[in-house]
Design a protein around this motif. Structure first.
Motif, PDB file in Angstrom:
ATOM      1  N   TYR A 133      35.749  36.912  34.428  1.00 42.24           N
ATOM      2  CA  TYR A 133      35.253  37.166  35.558  1.00 42.24           C
ATOM      3  C   TYR A 133      35.190  35.882  36.809  1.00 42.24           C
ATOM      4  O   TYR A 133      35.504  36.004  37.870  1.00 42.24           O
ATOM      5  CB  TYR A 133      33.836  37.783  35.849  1.00 42.24           C
ATOM      6  CG  TYR A 133      33.494  38.755  34.630  1.00 42.24           C
ATOM      7  CD1 TYR A 133      34.597  39.594  34.240  1.00 42.24           C
ATOM      8  CD2 TYR A 133      32.280  39.086  34.167  1.00 42.24           C
ATOM      9  CE1 TYR A 133      34.059  40.713  33.343  1.00 42.24           C
ATOM     10  CE2 TYR A 133      32.076  40.114  33.353  1.00 42.24           C
ATOM     11  CZ  TYR A 133      32.820  40.589  32.945  1.00 42.24           C
ATOM     12  OH  TYR A 133      32.789  41.776  31.816  1.00 42.24           O
ATOM     13  N   GLU A 134      34.970  34.700  35.931  1.00 45.45           N
ATOM     14  CA  GLU A 134      34.869  33.410  36.791  1.00 45.45           C
ATOM     15  C   GLU A 134      36.086  33.312  37.246  1.00 45.45           C
ATOM     16  O   GLU A 134      36.507  32.904  38.378  1.00 45.45           O
ATOM     17  CB  GLU A 134      34.297  32.466  35.902  1.00 45.45           C
ATOM     18  CG  GLU A 134      32.882  32.402  35.913  1.00 45.45           C
ATOM     19  CD  GLU A 134      32.174  31.463  37.116  1.00 45.45           C
ATOM     20  OE1 GLU A 134      32.900  31.391  38.212  1.00 45.45           O
ATOM     21  OE2 GLU A 134      31.264  31.156  36.886  1.00 45.45           O
ATOM     22  N   SER A 135      37.238  33.299  36.334  1.00 42.27           N
ATOM     23  CA  SER A 135      38.647  33.184  36.593  1.00 42.27           C
ATOM     24  C   SER A 135      39.342  33.799  37.893  1.00 42.27           C
ATOM     25  O   SER A 135      39.781  33.513  38.811  1.00 42.27           O
ATOM     26  CB  SER A 135      39.428  33.296  35.719  1.00 42.27           C
ATOM     27  OG  SER A 135      38.908  32.571  34.283  1.00 42.27           O
ATOM     28  N   VAL A 136      38.902  35.169  37.778  1.00 35.51           N
ATOM     29  CA  VAL A 136      39.357  36.217  38.800  1.00 35.51           C
ATOM     30  C   VAL A 136      38.799  35.745  40.117  1.00 35.51           C
ATOM     31  O   VAL A 136      39.445  35.809  41.256  1.00 35.51           O
ATOM     32  CB  VAL A 136      38.861  37.606  38.497  1.00 35.51           C
ATOM     33  CG1 VAL A 136      39.029  38.541  39.538  1.00 35.51           C
ATOM     34  CG2 VAL A 136      39.637  38.105  37.138  1.00 35.51           C
ATOM     35  N   ALA A 137      37.265  35.531  40.249  1.00 38.25           N
ATOM     36  CA  ALA A 137      36.695  35.338  41.298  1.00 38.25           C
ATOM     37  C   ALA A 137      37.077  34.153  42.140  1.00 38.25           C
ATOM     38  O   ALA A 137      37.462  33.891  43.240  1.00 38.25           O
ATOM     39  CB  ALA A 137      35.120  35.248  41.200  1.00 38.25           C
TER      40      ALA A 137
ATOM     41  N   LEU B 194      24.169  33.339  41.256  1.00 38.49           N
ATOM     42  CA  LEU B 194      24.385  34.776  40.550  1.00 38.49           C
ATOM     43  C   LEU B 194      25.681  35.189  41.182  1.00 38.49           C
ATOM     44  O   LEU B 194      25.784  35.048  42.661  1.00 38.49           O
ATOM     45  CB  LEU B 194      23.130  35.724  41.303  1.00 38.49           C
ATOM     46  CG  LEU B 194      21.837  35.240  40.828  1.00 38.49           C
ATOM     47  CD1 LEU B 194      20.695  36.423  41.341  1.00 38.49           C
ATOM     48  CD2 LEU B 194      21.567  35.431  39.300  1.00 38.49           C
ATOM     49  N   ARG B 195      26.500  35.703  40.506  1.00 40.64           N
ATOM     50  CA  ARG B 195      27.673  36.410  40.878  1.00 40.64           C
ATOM     51  C   ARG B 195      28.051  37.594  40.173  1.00 40.64           C
ATOM     52  O   ARG B 195      27.437  37.815  39.093  1.00 40.64           O
ATOM     53  CB  ARG B 195      28.960  35.511  40.758  1.00 40.64           C
ATOM     54  CG  ARG B 195      28.870  34.045  41.324  1.00 40.64           C
ATOM     55  CD  ARG B 195      29.264  34.446  42.807  1.00 40.64           C
ATOM     56  NE  ARG B 195      30.240  35.341  43.254  1.00 40.64           N
ATOM     57  CZ  ARG B 195      31.459  35.131  43.375  1.00 40.64           C
ATOM     58  NH1 ARG B 195      31.926  33.747  42.876  1.00 40.64           N
ATOM     59  NH2 ARG B 195      32.540  36.069  43.534  1.00 40.64           N
TER      60      ARG B 195
ATOM     61  N   PHE C 195      27.048  35.289  35.668  1.00 37.37           N
ATOM     62  CA  PHE C 195      28.252  36.240  36.296  1.00 37.37           C
ATOM     63  C   PHE C 195      28.120  37.598  35.521  1.00 37.37           C
ATOM     64  O   PHE C 195      28.580  37.662  34.513  1.00 37.37           O
ATOM     65  CB  PHE C 195      29.341  35.423  35.995  1.00 37.37           C
ATOM     66  CG  PHE C 195      30.450  35.665  37.149  1.00 37.37           C
ATOM     67  CD1 PHE C 195      31.088  37.209  37.401  1.00 37.37           C
ATOM     68  CD2 PHE C 195      30.887  34.889  37.955  1.00 37.37           C
ATOM     69  CE1 PHE C 195      31.941  37.349  38.463  1.00 37.37           C
ATOM     70  CE2 PHE C 195      31.907  35.085  39.083  1.00 37.37           C
ATOM     71  CZ  PHE C 195      32.270  36.414  39.148  1.00 37.37           C
ATOM     72  N   GLY C 196      27.522  38.501  36.192  1.00 37.85           N
ATOM     73  CA  GLY C 196      27.309  39.728  35.758  1.00 37.85           C
ATOM     74  C   GLY C 196      28.533  40.776  35.670  1.00 37.85           C
ATOM     75  O   GLY C 196      29.134  40.781  36.601  1.00 37.85           O
TER      76      GLY C 196
END
Length: 690
Positions: free
Chosen positions: A202-206, A646-647, A616-617
């Motif tokens: 998710y972090e990578s995508v964001a 929060l992401r 990162f939910g």
């Protein structure tokens, strides 16, 4: 943007997403562990608007909420299954069995949203009904249940499995989600992502989206793929195989696509399981730092946190002469395409490994047993075995050989690691891995190969028979008791009998906690010898590990969701100049009470000067996390500074709640800024104390 799939319970290999046109590369990256029918199911991973999806456990709370969001997203859900039910739910048909759903609804995929203790049965029912794509998201599914499932999968050519313990699979191009990925994070694009961690993906995508690069997991031969990102972590051997492939790819390709990567767990606690899944170094598996190094040597651009991928990839693409604006514009023209994923399993014959932990398995994936208890378990199981605990050895015998029964996480099969020499200086060259069927166990040829490697193929027939029986007994014990690892040294005595020395065992806690099996084995657990804070965390579904407990400079408390993100948070803080006092993974189903309990546990460590909440939910709800933070302030009387980031799922709700709370919180959206603030506050608080 397309996310990952992952089977964390065995932590096999990479999760890869690709466009529908990537055919040649799929053959090279097939997840088949041999040339059999399962490799033919790789095309089942192509999903999109056409995909007809059902839910198993359809009327449950989680499935209902997830289905509502997925339907709104555009997923073509056609109904679901709840045992004993027949009717409607969310305006869609509910059927009592998967077989009935297959006959009446003709699904292409099933999303399994059931508790861990029912997950294996639900997967098997879907296989029997020949559902093309099976996605299972449950945590804590017993390892031996999944080994059994994979042995079934290898005998058929109709069904493909994603999971268990997986965030699922998603096609932003095809507007189809089968899982719990945070939908606002994903959009169509042309960067391929290969990941082993849900939260880190998710972090990578964001990061890519914020940098102006939308992400799409695709493979080498897809013309729309301009760059590739790898997200690896502690545990397994897939990163080593990826480095081999990248080296070969760069040498055979005139203009190779740029590749960037991150490895989580470089500062993980040695000998510990870093989270709920498979984030631990098994026998013969190298460290996260060594994975980082071999990828770097293979030509991969390494980062310490996925938030850096966006700018790094922009620079790499620009250096390769790519037009980033053109890449982004072309994504919009690709909306009609679907995608598929596959796991990269490159089978090798029994080859040398790096057996840094062959002689002693110390991880706590579950129950660790050694000494007299381990010796007694073996002799009780097979009275022909003579086993000696460490205390029974007045002197270490010579000519010892080594056996280790464990799991080959890449092949998703049992394996035996053997060495004819127990001298640690020679283990690298003397150890081999022999993989075999979970259902059948080691066959005659495998045993013969093991004996030959142990240099026992020329001993007397009676000795050969005794060692053969020992190999079979170790496998039978490992399977019946649902062990993860059994490690022992053995000696062939002058009378031709075999004696075992220093046996060590690690048992799967999920078998007991999720299914209530192996109660006799898990009754051996000595809780009095364990850290009270870790025990309390465990009781609330939290994984807490104190880091460097004797070092006062480790003063930053961390509260994170997901093993991968939690490990990487510790790594990234260290690279910024700080030191984290703990690893804390709230788990995928964190509630406001879980967060409050996490604060309580962190505050038990008197070294902590500041607390960093980094969420990162996906399945985790950011609004729920914000409620927990405010609850902790209210009920615990917090005086330490707290930094909150929060992401992900309902991030705007959580961020607003924090902003309007009136509490002394430092709220950030960007990881780099949050990390810098955490370290600054830690230094200021330490200076005050000094």
């Amino acid at each position: 943007m397309l996310p990952l799939h992952l089977q964390k319970s065995l932590r096999p290999g990479w999760a890869i997403a690709a466009s529908s046109r990537t055919r040649a590369f799929c053959a090279g990256f097939s997840s088949s562990t041999s040339l059999n029918g399962y490799s033919d199911t790789i095309h089942n991973l192509k999903i999109g608007k056409h995909t007809r999806v059902i839910y198993q456990g359809f009327t449950g709370k989680q499935a209902t909420a997830n289905a509502k969001d997925s339907i709104e997203y555009g997923t073509h859900i056609v109904g679901g299954v709840t045992p004993g039910r027949d009717g409607e739910h969310l305006g869609l048909p509910v059927l009592p069995t998967v077989k009935a759903a297959k006959e009446q609804l003709n699904p292409d995929a099933t999303a399994i949203f059931v508790a861990a203790k029912y997950a294996a049965g639900a997967i098997e029912e879907a296989i029997e009904a020949e559902i093309p794509l099976i996605v299972a998201v449950a945590e804590h599914v017993p390892i031996h249940d999944m080994l059994r499932i994979h042995s079934i999968l290898q005998t058929q050519s109709k069904s493909r499995l994603v999971g268990a313990n997986a965030p699922g699979i998603i096609s932003a191009i095809g507007r189809c989600r089968i899982g719990f990925q945070p939908l606002p994070t994903f959009s169509p694009g042309h960067i391929g992502i290969i990941a082993k961690s849900g939260t880190l993906s998710y972090e990578s995508v964001a990061s890519l989206i914020r940098a102006g690069l939308d992400a799409l997991r695709v493979f080498e031969h897809d013309d729309d793929t301009e760059g590739i990102i790898l997200v690896g972590e502690l545990g397994g051997r897939a990163e080593e195989e990826a480095a081999d492939w990248i080296t070969a790819y760069n040498s055979r390709t005139k203009r190779p696509k740029p590749i960037a990567a991150v490895i989580g767990g470089i500062r993980a606690a040695k000998g510990r399981v870093m989270g709920h899944a498979g984030a631990f170094g098994g026998p013969g598996e190298i460290s996260a730092q060594k994975k980082h190094n071999i990828l770097k040597r293979a030509g991969v651009t390494m980062v310490d946190h996925p938030a850096k991928f966006g700018n790094v990839m922009k620079g790499l693409l620009a250096g390769a002469g790519k037009d980033v604006r053109k890449i982004k514009q072309s994504a919009a023209r690709s909306q009609r395409r679907g995608m598929h994923t596959s796991q990269r399993i490159l089978r090798r014959p029994s080859t040398a490994i790096l057996p840094s932990q062959v002689a002693a398995t110390t991880q706590r994936r579950g129950l660790k047993v050694r000494g007299q208890q381990a010796a007694d378990l073996l002799t009780q199981f097979d009275n022909s075995i003579t086993a000696y605990a460490e205390d029974d050895m007045t002197s270490r015998p010579g000519n010892l050989k080594h056996l280790c029964m464990t799991v080959d996480r890449e092949a998703r099969q049992p394996c035996m690691m053997v060495s004819f020499d127990t001298d640690r200086r020679k283990l690298k060259k003397s150890t081999r891995r022999f993989t075999f069927s979970y259902h059948e166990g080691p066959d005659r040829q495998t045993i013969q190969n093991i004996l030959q490697h142990l240099q026992l193929n020329v001993v007397s027939p009676s000795t050969t028979a005794v060692v053969t029986q020992l190999i079979k007994s170790l496998f039978d014990f490992w399977k019946q008791k649902e062990a993860i690892t059994i490690s022992t040294e053995f000696l062939i005595k002058d009378d031709g009998t075999v004696a075992l020395y220093t046996p060590r065992m690690l048992f799967d806690d999920a078998a007991f906690k999720s299914k209530g099996r192996q109660a006799d084995v898990h009754a051996l657990r000595n809780r009095d010898a364990e850290d009270p804070a870790e025990l309390e965390a465990e009781a609330h579904g939290i994984v807490y590990i104190k880091l460097e407990p004797q070092n006062p400079n480790y003063n930053i408390g961390t509260l994170v969701n997901g093993a991968g993100l939690a490990m990487n948070t510790v790594d990234a803080i260290a690279n910024h100049g700080g030191n984290c006092a703990n690893f804390l993974d709230t788990g995928g189903k964190a509630t406001s009470d879980t967060v409050k309990r996490s604060f309580e546990i962190i505050l038990r460590d008197g070294r902590v000067k500041v607390i960093f909440v980094n969420i990162f939910g996906g399945l985790t709800d950011c609004g729920m996390i914000a409620e927990g933070v405010m609850l902790a302030f209210k009920e615990l009387g917090l005086t330490l500074p707290v930094v909150v980031r929060l992401r992900g799922t309902r991030e705007e709700v959580g961020q607003k709640m924090i902003a309007e709370s009136g509490l002394q919180l430092h709220a950030f959206d960007d990881f780099e800024e949050a990390a810098e603030k955490v370290i600054q506050l830690a230094r200021e608080e330490k200076a005050k104390a000094d």
